[in-house]
Write a protein that holds these residues in place. Structure first.
Motif, PDB file in Angstrom:
ATOM      1  N   GLU A  30       0.824  -1.192   0.000  1.00 18.81           N
ATOM      2  CA  GLU A  30       0.000   0.000   0.000  1.00 18.81           C
ATOM      3  C   GLU A  30       0.869   1.258   0.000  1.00 18.81           C
ATOM      4  OE1 GLU A  30      -2.191  -0.922   3.497  1.00 18.81           O
ATOM      5  OE2 GLU A  30      -3.993  -1.481   2.371  1.00 18.81           O
ATOM      6  N   MET A  31       1.968   1.228   0.745  1.00 22.34           N
ATOM      7  CA  MET A  31       2.863   2.373   0.775  1.00 22.34           C
ATOM      8  C   MET A  31       3.453   2.627  -0.596  1.00 22.34           C
ATOM      9  SD  MET A  31       4.738   1.616   4.389  1.00 22.34           S
ATOM     10  CE  MET A  31       6.040   2.791   4.070  1.00 22.34           C
ATOM     11  N   GLU A  32       3.817   1.580  -1.282  1.00 23.09           N
ATOM     12  CA  GLU A  32       4.428   1.721  -2.605  1.00 23.09           C
ATOM     13  C   GLU A  32       3.454   2.350  -3.590  1.00 23.09           C
ATOM     14  OE1 GLU A  32       7.427   1.623  -5.304  1.00 23.09           O
ATOM     15  OE2 GLU A  32       7.525   1.100  -3.192  1.00 23.09           O
ATOM     16  N   GLU A  33       2.183   2.079  -3.412  1.00 22.55           N
ATOM     17  CA  GLU A  33       1.200   2.583  -4.351  1.00 22.55           C
ATOM     18  C   GLU A  33       0.836   4.043  -4.104  1.00 22.55           C
ATOM     19  OE1 GLU A  33      -2.064  -0.090  -3.914  1.00 22.55           O
ATOM     20  OE2 GLU A  33      -1.171  -1.638  -5.174  1.00 22.55           O
ATOM     21  N   GLU A  34       1.217   4.570  -2.958  1.00 30.44           N
ATOM     22  CA  GLU A  34       0.928   5.973  -2.685  1.00 30.44           C
ATOM     23  C   GLU A  34       1.730   6.885  -3.607  1.00 30.44           C
ATOM     24  OE1 GLU A  34      -0.281   6.322   2.027  1.00 30.44           O
ATOM     25  OE2 GLU A  34       1.799   6.636   1.406  1.00 30.44           O
ATOM     26  N   ILE A  35       1.092   7.967  -4.033  1.00 31.89           N
ATOM     27  CA  ILE A  35       1.786   9.009  -4.785  1.00 31.89           C
ATOM     28  C   ILE A  35       1.921  10.216  -3.863  1.00 31.89           C
ATOM     29  CG2 ILE A  35       1.684  10.588  -6.746  1.00 31.89           C
ATOM     30  CD1 ILE A  35       0.199   8.470  -8.299  1.00 31.89           C
ATOM     31  N   PRO A  36       3.116  10.462  -3.342  1.00 27.65           N
ATOM     32  CA  PRO A  36       3.297  11.609  -2.459  1.00 27.65           C
ATOM     33  C   PRO A  36       3.444  12.902  -3.264  1.00 27.65           C
ATOM     34  CG  PRO A  36       5.327  10.367  -2.624  1.00 27.65           C
ATOM     35  CD  PRO A  36       4.325   9.631  -3.460  1.00 27.65           C
ATOM     36  N   GLU A 134      10.275   6.696  -1.912  1.00 28.48           N
ATOM     37  CA  GLU A 134      11.420   6.689  -2.819  1.00 28.48           C
ATOM     38  C   GLU A 134      11.284   7.785  -3.878  1.00 28.48           C
ATOM     39  OE1 GLU A 134      14.910   5.151  -4.887  1.00 28.48           O
ATOM     40  OE2 GLU A 134      14.163   5.064  -2.849  1.00 28.48           O
ATOM     41  N   LYS A 135      10.061   8.011  -4.318  1.00 28.60           N
ATOM     42  CA  LYS A 135       9.798   8.961  -5.405  1.00 28.60           C
ATOM     43  C   LYS A 135       8.741   9.953  -4.943  1.00 28.60           C
ATOM     44  CE  LYS A 135       9.083   8.682 -10.453  1.00 28.60           C
ATOM     45  NZ  LYS A 135       8.660   7.753 -11.538  1.00 28.60           N
ATOM     46  N   VAL A 136       8.954  11.230  -5.254  1.00 26.27           N
ATOM     47  CA  VAL A 136       8.095  12.296  -4.747  1.00 26.27           C
ATOM     48  C   VAL A 136       7.833  13.309  -5.856  1.00 26.27           C
ATOM     49  CG1 VAL A 136       8.008  14.245  -3.128  1.00 26.27           C
ATOM     50  CG2 VAL A 136       8.917  12.051  -2.370  1.00 26.27           C
ATOM     51  N   ILE A 137       6.624  13.863  -5.870  1.00 23.94           N
ATOM     52  CA  ILE A 137       6.306  14.995  -6.739  1.00 23.94           C
ATOM     53  C   ILE A 137       6.284  16.252  -5.890  1.00 23.94           C
ATOM     54  CG2 ILE A 137       4.526  16.086  -8.156  1.00 23.94           C
ATOM     55  CD1 ILE A 137       3.604  13.290  -8.982  1.00 23.94           C
ATOM     56  N   TYR A 138       6.973  17.286  -6.343  1.00 28.25           N
ATOM     57  CA  TYR A 138       6.873  18.606  -5.727  1.00 28.25           C
ATOM     58  C   TYR A 138       6.184  19.544  -6.714  1.00 28.25           C
ATOM     59  CZ  TYR A 138       7.936  23.366  -4.433  1.00 28.25           C
ATOM     60  OH  TYR A 138       7.805  24.694  -4.135  1.00 28.25           O
ATOM     61  N   LEU A 139       5.226  20.336  -6.227  1.00 27.15           N
ATOM     62  CA  LEU A 139       4.517  21.287  -7.074  1.00 27.15           C
ATOM     63  C   LEU A 139       4.474  22.659  -6.414  1.00 27.15           C
ATOM     64  CD1 LEU A 139       1.397  19.110  -8.052  1.00 27.15           C
ATOM     65  CD2 LEU A 139       3.451  19.516  -9.439  1.00 27.15           C
ATOM     66  N   ASP A 140       4.717  23.708  -7.176  1.00 28.14           N
ATOM     67  CA  ASP A 140       4.426  25.054  -6.708  1.00 28.14           C
ATOM     68  C   ASP A 140       2.927  25.176  -6.467  1.00 28.14           C
ATOM     69  OD1 ASP A 140       7.016  25.944  -6.694  1.00 28.14           O
ATOM     70  OD2 ASP A 140       6.850  27.183  -8.497  1.00 28.14           O
ATOM     71  N   MET A 219      14.330  10.290  -4.027  1.00 22.33           N
ATOM     72  CA  MET A 219      14.892  10.659  -2.733  1.00 22.33           C
ATOM     73  C   MET A 219      16.220   9.970  -2.433  1.00 22.33           C
ATOM     74  SD  MET A 219      12.846  12.965  -1.410  1.00 22.33           S
ATOM     75  CE  MET A 219      13.119  13.572  -3.090  1.00 22.33           C
ATOM     76  N   THR A 220      16.380   8.733  -2.890  1.00 20.56           N
ATOM     77  CA  THR A 220      17.627   8.026  -2.631  1.00 20.56           C
ATOM     78  C   THR A 220      18.793   8.699  -3.335  1.00 20.56           C
ATOM     79  OG1 THR A 220      16.480   5.918  -2.328  1.00 20.56           O
ATOM     80  CG2 THR A 220      18.831   5.818  -2.849  1.00 20.56           C
ATOM     81  N   GLU A 221      18.601   9.014  -4.611  1.00 21.72           N
ATOM     82  CA  GLU A 221      19.653   9.706  -5.359  1.00 21.72           C
ATOM     83  C   GLU A 221      19.944  11.076  -4.751  1.00 21.72           C
ATOM     84  OE1 GLU A 221      21.759   8.970  -7.622  1.00 21.72           O
ATOM     85  OE2 GLU A 221      21.039   6.997  -8.254  1.00 21.72           O
ATOM     86  N   TRP A 222      18.901  11.777  -4.368  1.00 23.39           N
ATOM     87  CA  TRP A 222      19.062  13.118  -3.789  1.00 23.39           C
ATOM     88  C   TRP A 222      19.947  13.054  -2.541  1.00 23.39           C
ATOM     89  CZ3 TRP A 222      15.432  17.296  -5.393  1.00 23.39           C
ATOM     90  CH2 TRP A 222      15.678  18.508  -4.752  1.00 23.39           C
TER      91      TRP A 222
END
Length: 334
Positions: A30-36, A134-140, A219-222
């Motif tokens: 379930e955590m993996e399927e979340e889109i943060p 692991e993967k995140v979207i940032y939006l203004d 996030m890991t690469e960052w």
């Protein structure tokens, strides 16, 4: 460094985050399927945050988790706004950003003081704010989404790349807009090439810039590349040497990202970042072009909740009035 993260049942300090992870009842699947999705809620423009969230939530079936970042005095307002509106069904956490992390890192500039607001720099600290993804979207906040956010989340990042952005030269349809209002779309518009430190970077001034108002980040690469430390280094160097300025192209938050991510970022589908809608109150895109766009961005001075501005109808479709009455749209007849 301390950030406060809260949801409907707890409010904890950053140092306790590992404990929260251990008691999280969600399964790994379930955590993996979340889109943060990370978005800021700034005082005086919280209506933008609400409209952006509303547009995302209404156009997807994906399991989106919103991380709403604000200062201590803004979080209660945005929480009440969401919980007392049709957005009460969304999944969200609030994160308190401590502006003290920026002490000594921002050169004051009076030409556009709004660009110096602490929340403009939240994107530099994504791995410190968002831990379990692991993967995140940032939006203004000055955006609306017309497509399915899952599609943006599925953006592929090349090996070794910590982020994907939209290049400012990527879409011919926007070039006329850029030329007509005198915008910059190269590094020359953001960095002061009279300074030796900038010339020593070896980056051609004609290199196409990118806009960090929409980011898909690994996030890991960052963390592995220590990008937050690199960004802070260039912020401090600018304080000491005035290497760039908001009197140039894009303000003090864009320039360090152009330096740190030069040649090391992937690209976002251009239709997922149609920008410059806030650059001029007199210049408009065609309605057909805007209907095809997946994401619209009112970067610039002329915001769709203020007057004058353009294409406000597209933004206002997603706006939800403030139940407290504190935030009001500025319109010609208001």
């Amino acid at each position: 460094m301390c950030f406060w993260i809260s949801d409907s049942s707890f409010c904890v300090c950053w140092q306790m985050w590992m404990y929260i992870r251990s008691v999280d009842l969600e399964s790994p699947m379930e955590m993996e399927e979340e889109i943060p999705v990370v978005i800021c809620a700034a005082a005086g423009r919280m209506g933008a945050t609400v409209a952006a969230i509303s547009s995302i939530y209404s156009n997807t079936e994906a399991n989106v988790l919103f991380y709403i970042v604000g200062l201590k005095n803004t979080i209660p307002h945005i929480r009440k706004w969401i919980e007392n509106s049709k957005l009460k069904e969304i999944k969200f956490k609030t994160v308190e950003f401590n502006p003290m992390v920026l002490k000594g890192k921002i050169r004051q500039d009076a030409s556009r003081p709004e660009l110096l607001q602490p929340l403009n720099f939240v994107r530099f600290y994504l791995p410190l704010l968002i831990q379990k993804h692991e993967k995140v979207i940032y939006l203004d906040d000055d955006i609306i989404v017309q497509g399915d956010i899952q599609e943006l989340y599925d953006t592929k990042l090349a090996p070794g790349h910590a982020a994907a952005f939209s290049d400012d030269c990527d879409l011919p349809s926007t070039h006329e807009m850029v030329r007509s209002v005198g915008m910059q779309n190269t590094y020359m518009g953001f960095l002061d090439y009279r300074k030796q430190a900038i010339r020593d970077l070896g980056i051609s001034p004609s290199t196409c810039s990118f806009n960090p108002g929409v980011i898909v980040a690994n996030m890991t690469e960052w963390k592995n590349q220590r990008l937050t430390k690199q960004l802070e280094k260039w912020m401090q160097r600018n304080v000491e040497e005035n290497l760039y300025s908001s009197t140039l192209g894009g303000g003090v938050a864009t320039s360090p990202m152009l330096i740190v991510f030069h040649g090391k970022h992937s690209t976002i589908n251009p239709m997922w970042h149609i920008r410059h809608l806030g650059w001029s109150p007199d210049t408009r895109y065609s309605e057909h072009f805007l209907q095809e766009a997946k994401l619209l961005h009112w970067n610039g001075r002329y915001k769709p909740w203020d007057y004058p501005s353009v294409h406000t109808d597209l933004w206002e479709n997603w706006f939800i009035p403030d139940p407290s009455g504190k935030f009001k749209l500025t319109r010609p007849d208001s």
